[in-house]
Design an enzyme around this catalytic site. Structure first.
Site, PDB file in Angstrom:
ATOM      1  CB  SER A 155       4.806  14.232 -48.831  1.00  0.00           C
ATOM      2  OG  SER A 155       3.457  14.234 -48.395  1.00  0.00           O
ATOM      3  CE1 TYR A 168       5.999  13.326 -43.488  1.00  0.00           C
ATOM      4  CE2 TYR A 168       4.282  14.331 -44.825  1.00  0.00           C
ATOM      5  CZ  TYR A 168       5.176  13.291 -44.587  1.00  0.00           C
ATOM      6  OH  TYR A 168       5.229  12.223 -45.462  1.00  0.00           O
TER       7      TYR A 168
HETATM    8  N1  LIG Z   1       2.286   6.824 -46.059  1.00  0.00           N
HETATM    9  C1  LIG Z   1       1.947   7.999 -46.550  1.00  0.00           C
HETATM   10  O1  LIG Z   1       0.756   8.375 -46.588  1.00  0.00           O
HETATM   11  C2  LIG Z   1       2.992   8.887 -47.162  1.00  0.00           C
HETATM   12  C3  LIG Z   1       2.554   9.944 -47.977  1.00  0.00           C
HETATM   13  C4  LIG Z   1       3.509  10.769 -48.574  1.00  0.00           C
HETATM   14  C5  LIG Z   1       4.856  10.548 -48.349  1.00  0.00           C
HETATM   15  N2  LIG Z   1       5.230   9.531 -47.537  1.00  0.00           N
HETATM   16  C6  LIG Z   1       6.678   9.327 -47.361  1.00  0.00           C
HETATM   17  O2  LIG Z   1       7.004   8.042 -47.875  1.00  0.00           O
HETATM   18  C7  LIG Z   1       8.216   7.584 -47.263  1.00  0.00           C
HETATM   19  C8  LIG Z   1       8.024   6.156 -46.802  1.00  0.00           C
HETATM   20  O3  LIG Z   1       7.078   6.134 -45.745  1.00  0.00           O
HETATM   21  P1  LIG Z   1       6.032   4.940 -45.532  1.00  0.00           P
HETATM   22  O4  LIG Z   1       4.714   5.436 -45.940  1.00  0.00           O
HETATM   23  O5  LIG Z   1       6.571   3.705 -46.138  1.00  0.00           O
HETATM   24  O6  LIG Z   1       6.032   4.856 -43.927  1.00  0.00           O
HETATM   25  P2  LIG Z   1       6.651   3.784 -42.910  1.00  0.00           P
HETATM   26  O7  LIG Z   1       6.590   4.416 -41.576  1.00  0.00           O
HETATM   27  O8  LIG Z   1       5.987   2.460 -43.104  1.00  0.00           O
HETATM   28  O9  LIG Z   1       8.161   3.604 -43.418  1.00  0.00           O
HETATM   29  C9  LIG Z   1       9.175   4.524 -43.121  1.00  0.00           C
HETATM   30  C10 LIG Z   1      10.442   3.734 -42.830  1.00  0.00           C
HETATM   31  O10 LIG Z   1      11.491   4.663 -42.573  1.00  0.00           O
HETATM   32  C11 LIG Z   1      12.207   4.222 -41.418  1.00  0.00           C
HETATM   33  N3  LIG Z   1      12.838   5.393 -40.797  1.00  0.00           N
HETATM   34  C12 LIG Z   1      12.217   6.402 -40.147  1.00  0.00           C
HETATM   35  N4  LIG Z   1      13.116   7.287 -39.694  1.00  0.00           N
HETATM   36  C13 LIG Z   1      14.326   6.826 -40.067  1.00  0.00           C
HETATM   37  C14 LIG Z   1      15.651   7.309 -39.896  1.00  0.00           C
HETATM   38  N5  LIG Z   1      15.891   8.457 -39.238  1.00  0.00           N
HETATM   39  N6  LIG Z   1      16.674   6.581 -40.426  1.00  0.00           N
HETATM   40  C15 LIG Z   1      16.450   5.422 -41.086  1.00  0.00           C
HETATM   41  N7  LIG Z   1      15.202   4.918 -41.264  1.00  0.00           N
HETATM   42  C16 LIG Z   1      14.160   5.615 -40.761  1.00  0.00           C
HETATM   43  C17 LIG Z   1      11.148   3.575 -40.547  1.00  0.00           C
HETATM   44  O11 LIG Z   1      11.702   2.713 -39.565  1.00  0.00           O
HETATM   45  C18 LIG Z   1      10.301   2.853 -41.590  1.00  0.00           C
HETATM   46  O12 LIG Z   1      10.808   1.571 -41.876  1.00  0.00           O
HETATM   47  C19 LIG Z   1       8.503   8.587 -46.146  1.00  0.00           C
HETATM   48  O13 LIG Z   1       9.478   9.517 -46.582  1.00  0.00           O
HETATM   49  C20 LIG Z   1       7.176   9.285 -45.945  1.00  0.00           C
HETATM   50  O14 LIG Z   1       7.325  10.556 -45.385  1.00  0.00           O
HETATM   51  C21 LIG Z   1       4.344   8.695 -46.936  1.00  0.00           C
END
Ligand SMILES: NC(=O)c1ccc[n+]([C@@H]2O[C@H](COP(=O)([O-])OP(=O)(O)OC[C@H]3O[C@@H](n4cnc5c(N)ncnc54)[C@H](O)[C@@H]3O)[C@@H](O)[C@H]2O)c1
Length: 279
Positions: A155, A168
């Site tokens: 991230s 986080y």
């Molecule tokens: N959206 C943002 O702004 C952002 C920014 C930086 C990093 N991220 C990272 O990107 C990645 C994807 O996130 P996203 O933005 O698509 O969010 P999201 O919430 O749409 O997707 C995350 C997915 O992970 C699944 N998940 C959560 N915990 C889990 C577990 N313990 N086991 C299996 N599956 C699990 C959820 O059900 C969901 O489908 C994550 O690692 C998040 O931390 C997101």
């Protein structure tokens, strides 16, 4: 037309929606079969809803729409046994795993003074231990084959702390350390291990009322218009959000045929926040 991943098998954690779904669809378009692994259940320690089984089925349909095969599995990356079983099931079904996208993650905040221990445990279990377990589960298989591409999702907050986000931030800084250490261990075996570090990205992790309220505790019922400017401040370019496909583009680069000698690296996709780092 030949795809850059023709005949490969890609394992995507957190593949039911958001960035994981975008990655799954893109690798299928490039000719890969896909294993989707997602918890598809809410957590009492995550303030917003996680994906559902219907979301997982929708991701699977998007893969099939590109003419590729898909194995959709529910399970928690924090559960060592569940991850191991999923990897075994993937190898039984497809005979191999070429690529691991360790993308599953949850957001959980709190300052050092007030972060709840249960939130810390949940966030670290999913974001850091989950990545560790996913790598551990695929590594012996990839070592045996002498090939593997691994990308973990860190991230912007793995590069730059923000206030009130101790669990986080700590979990995501840990992901980068894990990626670098694993890259050293797996380098002799034809396996690359890298990270992508997204800025704020338009997925349900951002678009939810509990996050809006955490960002604007001064308002009773904040909406998108009340938080957009704050999220824009995390970036240098004047955008509040990136699209998931922008992160997918970096992932495709790291798992494609042109980058066998990029390992232990982090690609920032964060609208210029990288320009604020010291190096
Ligand atoms: N959206 C943002 O702004 C952002 C920014 C930086 C990093 N991220 C990272 O990107 C990645 C994807 O996130 P996203 O933005 O698509 O969010 P999201 O919430 O749409 O997707 C995350 C997915 O992970 C699944 N998940 C959560 N915990 C889990 C577990 N313990 N086991 C299996 N599956 C699990 C959820 O059900 C969901 O489908 C994550 O690692 C998040 O931390 C997101």
């Amino acid at each position: 037309m030949a795809g850059q991943l023709d005949g490969q098998v890609v394992f995507v954690t957190g593949g039911a929606r958001g960035q994981g779904r975008s990655h799954a669809e893109a690798v299928a378009r490039e000719g890969a079969d896909v294993v989707l692994f997602d918890r598809c259940a809410d957590s009492p320690h995550v303030a917003y809803p996680l994906a559902t089984e219907a979301d997982l089925a929708e991701s699977a349909d998007l893969v099939r729409a590109h003419g590729r095969d898909v194995l959709a599995l529910t399970g928690d990356v924090g559960d060592e046994g569940a991850v191991g079983k999923a990897v075994d099931a993937a190898i039984d079904r497809f005979g191999k795993i070429d690529v691991l996208l360790a993308n599953a993650g949850v957001h959980g905040g709190g300052s050092i003074q007030d972060a709840h221990r249960a939130v810390w445990d949940e966030v670290v279990a999913t974001n850091l231990t989950g990545v560790f377990q996913s790598l551990r589960a695929v590594a012996p298989h990839m070592i045996e084959r002498g090939y593997g591409r691994i990308v973990a999702t860190a991230s912007n907050q793995a590069r730059m702390a923000v206030p009130g986000s101790v669990p986080y931030v700590a979990s995501k800084w840990g992901v980068i350390g894990l990626v670098k250490a694993a890259a050293l261990d797996l380098a002799p075996f034809g396996i690359t291990v890298n990270a992508v570090a997204p800025g704020n990205t338009s997925t349900p992790m951002v678009h939810n009322d509990p996050l809006y309220r955490a960002l604007r505790p001064d308002l009773a019922a904040p909406g998108w218009e009340d938080v957009e400017a704050l999220l824009r401040e995390h970036h240098v370019q004047p955008v509040a959000l990136l699209e998931p496909v922008e992160i997918t583009a970096a992932v495709l680069f790291l798992i494609g045929p042109a980058t066998p000698h990029i390992t232990g690296s982090v690609i920032d996709v964060n609208a210029g926040s990288a320009a604020r780092y010291t190096a």
